[in-house]
Design an enzyme around this catalytic site. Sequence first.
Site: not given
Ligand code: FAD
Length: 472
Positions: A275, A278, A307, A342, A360, A383
């Site tokens: 993650e 990502w 859209w 997520n 979107w 997105w």
């Molecule tokens: P954990 O699961 O603990 O992951 C650890 C860290 O990895 C997160 O804190 C984050 O920094 C990073 N991370 C995790 N998943 C992703 C991912 N898919 N893409 C990029 N980084 C990731 N994340 C944001 O930080 N800011 C946003 O504005 C954001 N918008 C999103 C919008 C959509 C439509 C989707 C599908 C995902 C988005 N995410 C975003 C990614 C992800 O959903 C969140 O980072 C995550 O849910 C944060 O929770 P956590 O810190 O417990 O994540």
Amino acid sequence: ATHLVWLRNDLRIIDNKALYAACGDPDAKVLAVFIATPTQWQQHDMAPRQAAFIHANLLQVQQALAARGIELVYHQCNDFAGSLVWLVDFCQQRQVSALFYNRQYEINERQRDAQLERQLAGKVICHRFDDSLLLPPGSVQTGSGEMYKVYTPFRRAFIQRLLESDVNSLPAPRSRGEKINVTPPEMFDYPLAKVGSAYPAGEEVALQRLRTFCREQVQDYVKQRDLPAIAGTSSLSPYLAIGVLSPRQCFNRLRAECPDVLENPESGAFCWLNELIWREFYRHLMVAHPALCQHRPFIEWTDRVCWQVNDRALQAWQQGQTGYPIVDAAMRQLNQTGWIHNRLRMISASFLVKDLLIDWRAGERYFMQQLLDGDLAANNGGWQWAASTGTDAAPYFRIFNPTTQGERFDPQGTFIRKWLPELVDVPDNDIHQPHRWAEKQQYVLDYPLPIVDHQQARLATLAAFEAAKRGG
Ligand code: FAD
């Protein structure tokens, strides 16, 4: 010599490359600044609660620096242009010899920094650092020197590069003198919002949370991360988004607790690292394709999708009133706390785009306005993934069914009932289609009927994407 550290998205004193470098010369006087730019933030759709979170963390950084004899000066102006005028003048008044800052990668921020460096040329030496990423953008490329368009080969190359790189965390700077008295920054001139007690400010809190997560929870991450009823993810994103925590700190703590993380791709630790990668992927991508910052889809033809303009449906989605319980519970959690899992982000984004056929970009914007962890690259990447318009996106014909997603990831409806109290009495078996139950019971639910029929919506979306792909 006077060294100035310009703090922006790096509100911490431990493992802060610019701050550490500015303090490298023991004889230099070190100063820090933070400039609030509310009009610019509004243009970038920053959520009021994120502004409040920045403010709370800024107070902490200011205190931590003051304890080390470093003054943090706070200034507020409208926008980036204003911040440059002020900063150039400040450098002159305080006889700054060198400026230190950590790079931001969004297009306006990069243009601002380039402009500043031109204005300071010949007067102030500028030192910039790649600090908010494990590896700098452009350092992970295909054999032909391009940014990867697909995630899995990017990850492979990324890990290889990571093993060759120095990603050790830096300590906080040493004290440079007596503790000084500072005036705390006034509240930003920005819409007010509460952050909520789930996210206390300060890097100690973030580091403690990181440690506990890597020690006690990461093992279960594979099983738990998709279940919104369980706090199975780190919840560190708000801290990472504004730089209270660095990705190096995350990686190093993970490696300290799980030394075999890279050898064990089935482990929770590897899954969590994935993650973090990502996060890197989307930032690297944004630098390689700056048009992503300007509302452009990565896949050009998707811009031809017709859209629907439907304010009533958009509002129902925003307010959690679509009649699809998992979507509505997610949106209500988002509205109330600024954070959702997520999985819920994917379900909810997919619903807006694939069930309501709404652009979107309207969803991206709304998320940004609500999220405590709003981050342009991750939000845009998420997105565009969900909308099938991005790199490595879900193919457009793969459309989430919001009912079965709910059944899979919130089987007993525990999460749904928490955020939709009007459904507390609905039994587990019917929680994802409550009206079916209500009809049988002849019970009147205070909850909307589904605003679209998923099967019909799915067909309409497929047709719209196919037409766009054919070119008309
Ligand atoms: P954990 O699961 O603990 O992951 C650890 C860290 O990895 C997160 O804190 C984050 O920094 C990073 N991370 C995790 N998943 C992703 C991912 N898919 N893409 C990029 N980084 C990731 N994340 C944001 O930080 N800011 C946003 O504005 C954001 N918008 C999103 C919008 C959509 C439509 C989707 C599908 C995902 C988005 N995410 C975003 C990614 C992800 O959903 C969140 O980072 C995550 O849910 C944060 O929770 P956590 O810190 O417990 O994540």
